[in-house]
Design a protein around this motif. Sequence first.
Motif, PDB file in Angstrom:
ATOM      1  N   GLU A   1      38.713   2.276 -10.546  1.00 45.18           N
ATOM      2  CA  GLU A   1      37.763   2.064  -9.316  1.00 45.18           C
ATOM      3  C   GLU A   1      37.966   0.804  -8.832  1.00 45.18           C
ATOM      4  O   GLU A   1      37.946   0.190  -7.587  1.00 45.18           O
ATOM      5  N   ARG A   2      37.919  -0.374  -9.579  1.00 45.15           N
ATOM      6  CA  ARG A   2      37.741  -1.798  -9.162  1.00 45.15           C
ATOM      7  C   ARG A   2      39.083  -2.411  -9.269  1.00 45.15           C
ATOM      8  O   ARG A   2      39.410  -3.613  -9.028  1.00 45.15           O
ATOM      9  N   LYS A   3      40.280  -1.745  -9.467  1.00 43.15           N
ATOM     10  CA  LYS A   3      41.860  -2.149  -9.658  1.00 43.15           C
ATOM     11  C   LYS A   3      41.811  -3.353 -10.482  1.00 43.15           C
ATOM     12  O   LYS A   3      42.304  -4.285 -10.285  1.00 43.15           O
ATOM     13  N   ILE A   4      41.183  -3.060 -11.787  1.00 51.39           N
ATOM     14  CA  ILE A   4      41.256  -4.086 -12.770  1.00 51.39           C
ATOM     15  C   ILE A   4      42.308  -4.059 -13.922  1.00 51.39           C
ATOM     16  O   ILE A   4      42.560  -2.938 -14.631  1.00 51.39           O
ATOM     17  N   ILE A   5      43.215  -4.910 -14.077  1.00 55.01           N
ATOM     18  CA  ILE A   5      44.039  -4.970 -15.062  1.00 55.01           C
ATOM     19  C   ILE A   5      43.513  -6.119 -16.091  1.00 55.01           C
ATOM     20  O   ILE A   5      43.278  -7.191 -16.136  1.00 55.01           O
ATOM     21  N   PHE A   6      43.280  -5.210 -17.602  1.00 55.54           N
ATOM     22  CA  PHE A   6      42.612  -6.088 -18.580  1.00 55.54           C
ATOM     23  C   PHE A   6      43.980  -6.646 -19.397  1.00 55.54           C
ATOM     24  O   PHE A   6      44.775  -5.808 -19.858  1.00 55.54           O
ATOM     25  N   LEU A   7      44.078  -7.929 -19.790  1.00 53.33           N
ATOM     26  CA  LEU A   7      44.941  -8.309 -20.669  1.00 53.33           C
ATOM     27  C   LEU A   7      44.125  -9.209 -21.646  1.00 53.33           C
ATOM     28  O   LEU A   7      43.529 -10.185 -21.499  1.00 53.33           O
ATOM     29  N   SER A   8      44.299  -8.677 -23.156  1.00 49.75           N
ATOM     30  CA  SER A   8      43.944  -9.549 -24.268  1.00 49.75           C
ATOM     31  C   SER A   8      44.940  -9.962 -24.822  1.00 49.75           C
ATOM     32  O   SER A   8      46.161  -9.334 -25.155  1.00 49.75           O
ATOM     33  N   ILE A   9      45.086 -11.570 -24.839  1.00 48.16           N
ATOM     34  CA  ILE A   9      46.261 -12.155 -25.183  1.00 48.16           C
ATOM     35  C   ILE A   9      45.793 -13.109 -26.595  1.00 48.16           C
ATOM     36  O   ILE A   9      45.088 -13.824 -26.437  1.00 48.16           O
TER      37      ILE A   9
ATOM     38  N   MET B   1      31.747  -9.184  -4.135  1.00 44.07           N
ATOM     39  CA  MET B   1      32.740  -9.787  -3.789  1.00 44.07           C
ATOM     40  C   MET B   1      32.804  -8.972  -2.294  1.00 44.07           C
ATOM     41  O   MET B   1      32.948  -7.818  -2.244  1.00 44.07           O
ATOM     42  N   PRO B   2      33.110  -9.880  -1.295  1.00 44.47           N
ATOM     43  CA  PRO B   2      33.419  -9.255   0.123  1.00 44.47           C
ATOM     44  C   PRO B   2      34.531  -8.269   0.375  1.00 44.47           C
ATOM     45  O   PRO B   2      34.182  -7.120   1.009  1.00 44.47           O
ATOM     46  N   MET B   3      35.568  -8.353  -0.405  1.00 44.87           N
ATOM     47  CA  MET B   3      36.545  -7.390  -0.477  1.00 44.87           C
ATOM     48  C   MET B   3      36.281  -6.106  -1.072  1.00 44.87           C
ATOM     49  O   MET B   3      36.700  -4.976  -0.572  1.00 44.87           O
ATOM     50  N   ARG B   4      35.677  -6.220  -2.158  1.00 40.09           N
ATOM     51  CA  ARG B   4      34.934  -5.056  -2.808  1.00 40.09           C
ATOM     52  C   ARG B   4      33.913  -4.470  -2.310  1.00 40.09           C
ATOM     53  O   ARG B   4      33.961  -3.065  -2.054  1.00 40.09           O
ATOM     54  N   GLN B   5      33.257  -4.972  -1.472  1.00 38.38           N
ATOM     55  CA  GLN B   5      32.399  -4.246  -0.537  1.00 38.38           C
ATOM     56  C   GLN B   5      32.816  -3.473   0.608  1.00 38.38           C
ATOM     57  O   GLN B   5      32.519  -2.356   0.900  1.00 38.38           O
ATOM     58  N   SER B   6      33.890  -4.060   0.969  1.00 41.29           N
ATOM     59  CA  SER B   6      35.041  -3.383   1.831  1.00 41.29           C
ATOM     60  C   SER B   6      35.544  -2.043   1.382  1.00 41.29           C
ATOM     61  O   SER B   6      35.478  -0.976   2.045  1.00 41.29           O
ATOM     62  N   GLU B   7      36.021  -2.265   0.311  1.00 44.38           N
ATOM     63  CA  GLU B   7      36.508  -1.070  -0.473  1.00 44.38           C
ATOM     64  C   GLU B   7      35.380  -0.049  -0.649  1.00 44.38           C
ATOM     65  O   GLU B   7      35.590   1.310  -0.421  1.00 44.38           O
ATOM     66  N   ILE B   8      34.273  -0.269  -1.012  1.00 37.24           N
ATOM     67  CA  ILE B   8      33.122   0.472  -1.312  1.00 37.24           C
ATOM     68  C   ILE B   8      32.675   1.238   0.218  1.00 37.24           C
ATOM     69  O   ILE B   8      32.687   2.458   0.113  1.00 37.24           O
TER      70      ILE B   8
END
Length: 125
Positions: A46-54, A114-121
Motif C-alpha cells: 500500500e505504501r510502495k515500500i521496498i525493504f532491503l536488509s543488508i 508525508m504530503p505525497m502519501r496524503q495525496s495517494e490516500i
Amino acid sequence: MVLAFEGKENVTLDDLRWKNRIVLYFPSQDQNPKYDLKSLEEELKERKIIFLSIGERFTTNSEANFHRDYLKSLHNKYASKKSNWVLIGLDGGVKLKSDDGLDWVLIFKTIDSMPMRQSEIRKSS
C-alpha cells in the motif's frame, strides 16, 4: 511485490526513485536476521515500500536484482557501527534514520504523514 525493471539486471536506488519508498536495514555483525515480511505485505504494498536488509544475509520483498558491490556501497554510505535503518522517500531523500530496532509503526506513521502519501490516500478514497 513485483516491479518491472525492463530486464535491468542491477537495480539501484535511482531506478526506484518516484516509484518506491525504501527501508534499508543494516543489522549489527552479531545479528543475522532473516525477515518474514508476510505479516507486513499489505502495508508495504500500500505504501510502495521496498525493504532491503543488508548484512551477512540479504533479505528483500522485491524481485529486483541488486549487485553485491552496490549493496556494499549502500552499507558503506548508510550503515552505522551498530544496527540501524534508514527510510528513503519517493524523491530519493533520507526521511528518517534510527539506531534502534526496526520500528514499523514509526515508519508507517512517518510515511502516512508525508504530503505525497496524503495525496495517494485521497486518490484511493
